[in-house]
Design a protein around this motif. Structure first.
Motif, PDB file in Angstrom:
ATOM      1  N   PRO A  80      11.380 -18.446  27.630  1.00  0.00           N
ATOM      2  CA  PRO A  80      10.175 -18.512  26.792  1.00  0.00           C
ATOM      3  C   PRO A  80       8.868 -18.204  27.525  1.00  0.00           C
ATOM      4  CG  PRO A  80      11.657 -20.300  26.216  1.00  0.00           C
ATOM      5  CD  PRO A  80      12.271 -19.612  27.404  1.00  0.00           C
ATOM      6  N   ARG A 145       5.251 -16.010  21.455  1.00  0.00           N
ATOM      7  CA  ARG A 145       6.603 -16.526  21.724  1.00  0.00           C
ATOM      8  C   ARG A 145       7.659 -15.843  20.862  1.00  0.00           C
ATOM      9  NH1 ARG A 145       9.532 -21.727  21.875  1.00  0.00           N
ATOM     10  NH2 ARG A 145      11.640 -20.961  21.998  1.00  0.00           N
ATOM     11  N   SER A 196      11.986 -20.836  34.174  1.00  0.00           N
ATOM     12  CA  SER A 196      13.417 -21.062  33.972  1.00  0.00           C
ATOM     13  C   SER A 196      13.605 -21.738  32.628  1.00  0.00           C
ATOM     14  CB  SER A 196      13.961 -22.026  35.017  1.00  0.00           C
ATOM     15  OG  SER A 196      13.867 -21.501  36.290  1.00  0.00           O
ATOM     16  N   PHE A 202      14.094 -28.535  35.084  1.00  0.00           N
ATOM     17  CA  PHE A 202      14.148 -29.953  35.438  1.00  0.00           C
ATOM     18  C   PHE A 202      14.920 -30.160  36.746  1.00  0.00           C
ATOM     19  CE2 PHE A 202      13.601 -31.814  30.839  1.00  0.00           C
ATOM     20  CZ  PHE A 202      12.324 -31.272  30.808  1.00  0.00           C
ATOM     21  N   LEU A 214       7.380 -32.862  30.393  1.00  0.00           N
ATOM     22  CA  LEU A 214       7.827 -32.802  29.002  1.00  0.00           C
ATOM     23  C   LEU A 214       6.745 -32.095  28.202  1.00  0.00           C
ATOM     24  CD1 LEU A 214       9.011 -36.510  28.538  1.00  0.00           C
ATOM     25  CD2 LEU A 214      10.404 -34.510  29.152  1.00  0.00           C
ATOM     26  N   VAL A 215       7.074 -30.959  27.656  1.00  0.00           N
ATOM     27  CA  VAL A 215       6.093 -30.186  26.895  1.00  0.00           C
ATOM     28  C   VAL A 215       5.823 -30.886  25.558  1.00  0.00           C
ATOM     29  CG1 VAL A 215       5.728 -27.991  25.691  1.00  0.00           C
ATOM     30  CG2 VAL A 215       6.658 -28.003  28.009  1.00  0.00           C
ATOM     31  N   GLN A 220      11.119 -32.568  20.884  1.00  0.00           N
ATOM     32  CA  GLN A 220      11.868 -31.439  20.325  1.00  0.00           C
ATOM     33  C   GLN A 220      13.324 -31.543  20.785  1.00  0.00           C
ATOM     34  OE1 GLN A 220       9.586 -31.605  22.609  1.00  0.00           O
ATOM     35  NE2 GLN A 220       9.127 -29.699  23.659  1.00  0.00           N
ATOM     36  N   ARG A 222      17.378 -29.941  21.196  1.00  0.00           N
ATOM     37  CA  ARG A 222      18.233 -28.771  21.365  1.00  0.00           C
ATOM     38  C   ARG A 222      19.684 -29.240  21.420  1.00  0.00           C
ATOM     39  NH1 ARG A 222      13.945 -26.911  20.621  1.00  0.00           N
ATOM     40  NH2 ARG A 222      12.876 -25.184  21.668  1.00  0.00           N
ATOM     41  N   ILE A 261      14.357 -33.324  24.427  1.00  0.00           N
ATOM     42  CA  ILE A 261      14.063 -32.857  25.790  1.00  0.00           C
ATOM     43  C   ILE A 261      13.748 -34.070  26.675  1.00  0.00           C
ATOM     44  CG2 ILE A 261      12.471 -31.430  27.159  1.00  0.00           C
ATOM     45  CD1 ILE A 261      14.573 -29.908  25.328  1.00  0.00           C
ATOM     46  N   PHE A 295       1.037 -25.496  29.807  1.00  0.00           N
ATOM     47  CA  PHE A 295       2.304 -25.156  30.468  1.00  0.00           C
ATOM     48  C   PHE A 295       2.679 -23.694  30.246  1.00  0.00           C
ATOM     49  CE2 PHE A 295       6.951 -25.308  31.026  1.00  0.00           C
ATOM     50  CZ  PHE A 295       7.043 -26.014  32.204  1.00  0.00           C
ATOM     51  N   TYR A 296       2.586 -23.257  28.997  1.00  0.00           N
ATOM     52  CA  TYR A 296       3.021 -21.893  28.667  1.00  0.00           C
ATOM     53  C   TYR A 296       1.856 -20.936  28.389  1.00  0.00           C
ATOM     54  CZ  TYR A 296       7.883 -23.475  27.906  1.00  0.00           C
ATOM     55  OH  TYR A 296       9.152 -23.971  28.054  1.00  0.00           O
ATOM     56  N   ASP A 302       6.501 -24.103  19.477  1.00  0.00           N
ATOM     57  CA  ASP A 302       7.839 -24.633  19.789  1.00  0.00           C
ATOM     58  C   ASP A 302       8.746 -24.630  18.565  1.00  0.00           C
ATOM     59  OD1 ASP A 302       9.914 -25.790  21.334  1.00  0.00           O
ATOM     60  OD2 ASP A 302       8.445 -26.929  22.475  1.00  0.00           O
ATOM     61  N   ARG A 306      17.195 -27.266  16.545  1.00  0.00           N
ATOM     62  CA  ARG A 306      18.099 -26.190  16.111  1.00  0.00           C
ATOM     63  C   ARG A 306      19.543 -26.602  16.362  1.00  0.00           C
ATOM     64  NH1 ARG A 306      15.679 -21.737  19.973  1.00  0.00           N
ATOM     65  NH2 ARG A 306      16.678 -22.181  21.920  1.00  0.00           N
TER      66      ARG A 306
HETATM   67  N1  UDP Z   1      10.517 -27.611  28.076  1.00  0.00           N
HETATM   68  C1  UDP Z   1       9.909 -28.730  28.667  1.00  0.00           C
HETATM   69  N2  UDP Z   1       9.666 -28.725  30.010  1.00  0.00           N
HETATM   70  C2  UDP Z   1      10.025 -27.681  30.815  1.00  0.00           C
HETATM   71  C3  UDP Z   1      10.649 -26.555  30.233  1.00  0.00           C
HETATM   72  C4  UDP Z   1      10.886 -26.553  28.858  1.00  0.00           C
HETATM   73  O1  UDP Z   1       9.580 -29.718  27.974  1.00  0.00           O
HETATM   74  O2  UDP Z   1       9.793 -27.775  32.037  1.00  0.00           O
HETATM   75  C5  UDP Z   1      10.817 -27.610  26.634  1.00  0.00           C
HETATM   76  C6  UDP Z   1      10.350 -26.387  25.866  1.00  0.00           C
HETATM   77  O3  UDP Z   1       9.025 -26.559  25.391  1.00  0.00           O
HETATM   78  C7  UDP Z   1      11.359 -26.334  24.726  1.00  0.00           C
HETATM   79  C8  UDP Z   1      12.627 -26.900  25.323  1.00  0.00           C
HETATM   80  O4  UDP Z   1      12.226 -27.589  26.515  1.00  0.00           O
HETATM   81  O5  UDP Z   1      10.950 -27.171  23.667  1.00  0.00           O
HETATM   82  C9  UDP Z   1      13.694 -25.870  25.659  1.00  0.00           C
HETATM   83  O6  UDP Z   1      13.144 -24.903  26.449  1.00  0.00           O
HETATM   84  P1  UDP Z   1      13.951 -23.664  27.058  1.00  0.00           P
HETATM   85  O7  UDP Z   1      13.064 -22.982  28.047  1.00  0.00           O
HETATM   86  O8  UDP Z   1      15.263 -24.110  27.592  1.00  0.00           O
HETATM   87  O9  UDP Z   1      14.172 -22.631  25.865  1.00  0.00           O
HETATM   88  P2  UDP Z   1      14.371 -22.670  24.284  1.00  0.00           P
HETATM   89  O10 UDP Z   1      15.427 -23.672  23.959  1.00  0.00           O
HETATM   90  O11 UDP Z   1      13.049 -23.045  23.675  1.00  0.00           O
HETATM   91  O12 UDP Z   1      14.768 -21.282  23.972  1.00  0.00           O
END
Ligand code: UDP
Length: 345
Positions: A80, A145, A196, A202, A214-215, A220, A222, A261, A295-296, A302, A306
């Motif tokens: 991302p 994004r 990454s 992490f 933690l963004v 959020q 996953r 996360i 951060f981004y 975001d 999913r």
């Molecule tokens: N994220 C975070 N801290 C980090 C990296 C990512 O909180 O150091 C969050 C990011 O905002 C997203 C989730 O972790 O909500 C998953 O991020 P990833 O880069 O793995 O990709 P994605 O699942 O969004 O494609």
């Protein structure tokens, strides 16, 4: 069977090639700009590797598309931070370069297995994303994004149209946050912050004793999928018994491994501390919250959750994911302990 894998040194490519060579009698022709993850493949007489770039070595690629039965173009940027910082590079590689490969498959009548992405569902509100029914919901254009999701979605549609109008044989697959050994390199470069995927980000922080970020609070969610499960499914897709998987799209994810996360951060930290080699490193990371804009950058938006429906994969392929989240994280972390024991990652 002869399989062409472009991007064979990538996270999915190297694991797939190694499994093919271990468990089948198929031949693998692979291209990549690097070969550092191919230790399990190099030396096997059914593995043919060439160092090359899909935007440069076009003749080699055309020759091998002609020669192979199945073509898997796995070359793509899938982080991302890059979608936000270098959207044109993402479009050029993930869309334009891959479109050339799609067209070669049409030209030579070859079967295409294309990596779509769970990102195509975007901010879809369905509880479980369904390959054939869910809407694909993206944010505004200024939110860069979405360039990755949009690029992949358009290619999905183009491939579908080639199937419809030109009889291209294809199967699309959508990985949902696959994790495992060799995922990304660990980084300590602040310029590359967020470059990454979250699990390796992490793990990098843990090895360096830097804060885990933690963004936007980390609520959020996953669904994390262990690479071996994903590869099991891909092998069956390549086999394609009775051609039943042509023209189909499959989510490949683990709906049982959903975590916020924030939970992920605490789990990884606990697993890190428990690991027998952690004592020697003497590192401790606090878990802090940061804003996504810091951060981004501005163009980030975001996805809150999913979850894949994997019913179709179960019904048509007979596949289900098996590896639970704790095991998947433990195995991933163990790989980084074994391969990266020094604190200066
Ligand atoms: N994220 C975070 N801290 C980090 C990296 C990512 O909180 O150091 C969050 C990011 O905002 C997203 C989730 O972790 O909500 C998953 O991020 P990833 O880069 O793995 O990709 P994605 O699942 O969004 O494609």
């Amino acid at each position: 069977m002869k399989i062409l894998i472009l991007g064979v040194n990538g996270f999915i490519g190297n694991a797939l090639a190694a499994r093919i060579l271990r468990d089948t009698d198929w031949e693998v022709f692979g291209m990549d700009i690097r070969e550092d993850k191919l230790d399990l493949c190099q030396g096997n007489t059914r593995f043919h590797f060439v160092e090359g770039d899909i935007s440069i070595n076009r003749e080699w690629i055309e020759y091998h598309v002609k020669k192979c039965d199945v073509v898997m173009p796995l070359v793509a940027i899938a982080t991302p931070a890059t979608y936000v910082r270098e959207p044109l590079r993402v479009f050029n590689l993930d869309f334009e370069e891959n479109l050339n490969i799609v067209r070669l498959c049409v030209k030579y009548g070859k079967r295409l297995l294309f990596p779509s992405t769970s990102e195509v569902y975007g901010m879809c509100t369905d509880k479980e994303f369904n390959e054939d029914e869910s809407n694909l919901v993206l944010g505004p254009i200024r939110m860069q994004r979405w360039i990755y999701s949009a690029s992949k979605q358009l290619l999905d549609r183009v491939i579908w149209a080639y199937g419809f109008q030109k009889n291209l044989k294809f199967t699309l697959f959508r990985p949902f946050n696959w994790i495992g050994p060799k995922l990304d390199e660990l980084t300590s470069d602040p310029e590359k912050e967020g470059s990454s995927r979250v699990v390796t980000q992490f793990i990098s922080s843990l090895f360096l004793g830097e804060p885990i970020r933690l963004v936007d609070g980390g609520l959020q969610r996953r669904c994390f999928t262990y690479i071996d499960d994903g590869i099991d499914c891909l092998i069956k897709i390549i086999e394609n018994k009775d051609g039943r998987l042509n023209g189909e799209i499959f989510n490949i994810g683990n709906p049982n491994n959903e975590a916020t996360i924030k939970d992920l951060a605490y789990k990884l930290k606990a697993l890190f501390v428990e690991h027998s080699s952690a004592k020697n490193l003497n590192r401790s990371s606090e878990i802090i919250e940061v804003y996504s804009k810091e951060f981004y950058g501005e163009g980030y938006q975001d996805i809150n959750f999913r979850v894949p429906s994997v019913k179709k994969a179960k019904d048509l392929i007979g596949w289900e994911p098996k590896v639970d989240l704790d095991t998947a994280l433990k195995k991933t972390l163990a790989y980084y302990f074994d391969s990266n024991p020094k604190p200066e990652c």
